[in-house]
Scaffold this motif. Structure first.
Motif, mmCIF file in Angstrom:
data_model
loop_
_atom_site.group_PDB
_atom_site.id
_atom_site.type_symbol
_atom_site.label_atom_id
_atom_site.label_comp_id
_atom_site.label_asym_id
_atom_site.label_seq_id
_atom_site.Cartn_x
_atom_site.Cartn_y
_atom_site.Cartn_z
ATOM 1 N N LYS A 64 0.855 -1.181 0.000
ATOM 2 C CA LYS A 64 0.000 0.000 0.000
ATOM 3 C C LYS A 64 0.893 1.234 0.000
ATOM 4 O O LYS A 64 1.872 1.298 0.727
ATOM 5 C CB LYS A 64 -0.905 0.013 1.232
ATOM 6 C CG LYS A 64 -1.963 -1.050 1.208
ATOM 7 C CD LYS A 64 -2.855 -0.963 2.418
ATOM 8 C CE LYS A 64 -3.896 -2.071 2.357
ATOM 9 N NZ LYS A 64 -4.777 -2.054 3.534
ATOM 10 N N PHE A 65 0.535 2.179 -0.838
ATOM 11 C CA PHE A 65 1.325 3.392 -0.978
ATOM 12 C C PHE A 65 0.391 4.586 -0.902
ATOM 13 O O PHE A 65 -0.649 4.612 -1.561
ATOM 14 C CB PHE A 65 2.072 3.375 -2.320
ATOM 15 C CG PHE A 65 2.921 4.575 -2.556
ATOM 16 C CD1 PHE A 65 4.102 4.757 -1.860
ATOM 17 C CD2 PHE A 65 2.547 5.543 -3.484
ATOM 18 C CE1 PHE A 65 4.907 5.870 -2.081
ATOM 19 C CE2 PHE A 65 3.338 6.663 -3.706
ATOM 20 C CZ PHE A 65 4.516 6.819 -3.003
ATOM 21 N N LYS A 66 0.760 5.556 -0.096
ATOM 22 C CA LYS A 66 -0.070 6.742 0.060
ATOM 23 C C LYS A 66 0.726 7.963 -0.383
ATOM 24 O O LYS A 66 1.864 8.158 0.020
ATOM 25 C CB LYS A 66 -0.499 6.903 1.519
ATOM 26 C CG LYS A 66 -1.498 7.998 1.728
ATOM 27 C CD LYS A 66 -2.013 8.011 3.143
ATOM 28 C CE LYS A 66 -3.041 9.118 3.273
ATOM 29 N NZ LYS A 66 -3.618 9.176 4.607
ATOM 30 N N GLN A 67 0.080 8.744 -1.242
ATOM 31 C CA GLN A 67 0.686 9.984 -1.725
ATOM 32 C C GLN A 67 -0.386 11.051 -1.614
ATOM 33 O O GLN A 67 -1.347 11.066 -2.395
ATOM 34 C CB GLN A 67 1.166 9.822 -3.157
ATOM 35 C CG GLN A 67 1.972 10.984 -3.655
ATOM 36 C CD GLN A 67 2.595 10.679 -5.017
ATOM 37 O OE1 GLN A 67 2.284 9.686 -5.653
ATOM 38 N NE2 GLN A 67 3.483 11.560 -5.455
ATOM 39 N N GLY A 68 -0.212 11.925 -0.651
ATOM 40 C CA GLY A 68 -1.249 12.931 -0.402
ATOM 41 C C GLY A 68 -2.521 12.252 0.071
ATOM 42 O O GLY A 68 -2.502 11.448 0.997
ATOM 43 N N LYS A 69 -3.637 12.544 -0.602
ATOM 44 C CA LYS A 69 -4.914 11.932 -0.244
ATOM 45 C C LYS A 69 -5.142 10.611 -0.945
ATOM 46 O O LYS A 69 -6.064 9.881 -0.608
ATOM 47 C CB LYS A 69 -6.061 12.892 -0.565
ATOM 48 C CG LYS A 69 -6.056 14.141 0.278
ATOM 49 C CD LYS A 69 -7.214 15.047 -0.070
ATOM 50 C CE LYS A 69 -7.162 16.315 0.755
ATOM 51 N NZ LYS A 69 -8.268 17.212 0.446
ATOM 52 N N GLN A 70 -4.324 10.324 -1.932
ATOM 53 C CA GLN A 70 -4.507 9.087 -2.699
ATOM 54 C C GLN A 70 -3.749 7.936 -2.046
ATOM 55 O O GLN A 70 -2.617 8.095 -1.593
ATOM 56 C CB GLN A 70 -4.009 9.258 -4.124
ATOM 57 C CG GLN A 70 -4.807 10.246 -4.937
ATOM 58 C CD GLN A 70 -4.258 10.356 -6.353
ATOM 59 O OE1 GLN A 70 -3.084 10.148 -6.575
ATOM 60 N NE2 GLN A 70 -5.146 10.662 -7.286
ATOM 61 N N ALA A 71 -4.392 6.783 -2.053
ATOM 62 C CA ALA A 71 -3.749 5.555 -1.581
ATOM 63 C C ALA A 71 -3.984 4.481 -2.638
ATOM 64 O O ALA A 71 -5.081 4.361 -3.183
ATOM 65 C CB ALA A 71 -4.328 5.127 -0.246
#
Length: 120
Positions: A64-71
């Protein structure tokens, strides 16, 4: 993330170098420098691949990768490294095998080879 200690990786590398040096002890004198360098590279890659396998087995192929509000899910970075390095390792082993005197072969019964066969 390191899984193997430096001393464990060094032992894996030295064991692989010892095995390959035994296999190539009868190589022609004019090829010894080339073979020595290829053995050193193969042993290094083998130790690194062993660690990458441990990381992939522990963390999985995706994460799982989260960048800002996106996951989202993405490929585990160790998988990319593994895929690139296994190609180079196989090329190096192929180069080494071509330098063997006729009738000799590199044994493929180690744990790494068993893992590769399982993953096919």
């Amino acid at each position: 993330m390191k899984v193997l200690t430096k001393s464990k990786k060094q032992k894996i590398k030295e064991d692989k170098k010892t095995l390959l040096n035994q296999i190539f002890e009868s190589v022609k004198e004019n090829q010894k420098a080339l073979v020595s360098g290829l053995i050193e590279q193969a042993a290094f890659m083998y130790a690194q691949l062993t660690e990458l396998i441990e990381i992939i087995e522990n963390k999985g192929i995706v994460e799982k990768f989260k960048q800002g509000k996106q996951a989202f899910l993405r490929e585990q970075p160790a998988v990319k490294t593994y895929n690139a390095m296994i190609k180079n390792y196989n090329i190096t082993i192929k180069q080494l095998s071509e330098l063997l005197p006729p009738g000799n072969s590199i044994p493929m019964d180690d744990d790494f080879e068993k893992f590769k066969q399982r993953s096919k």
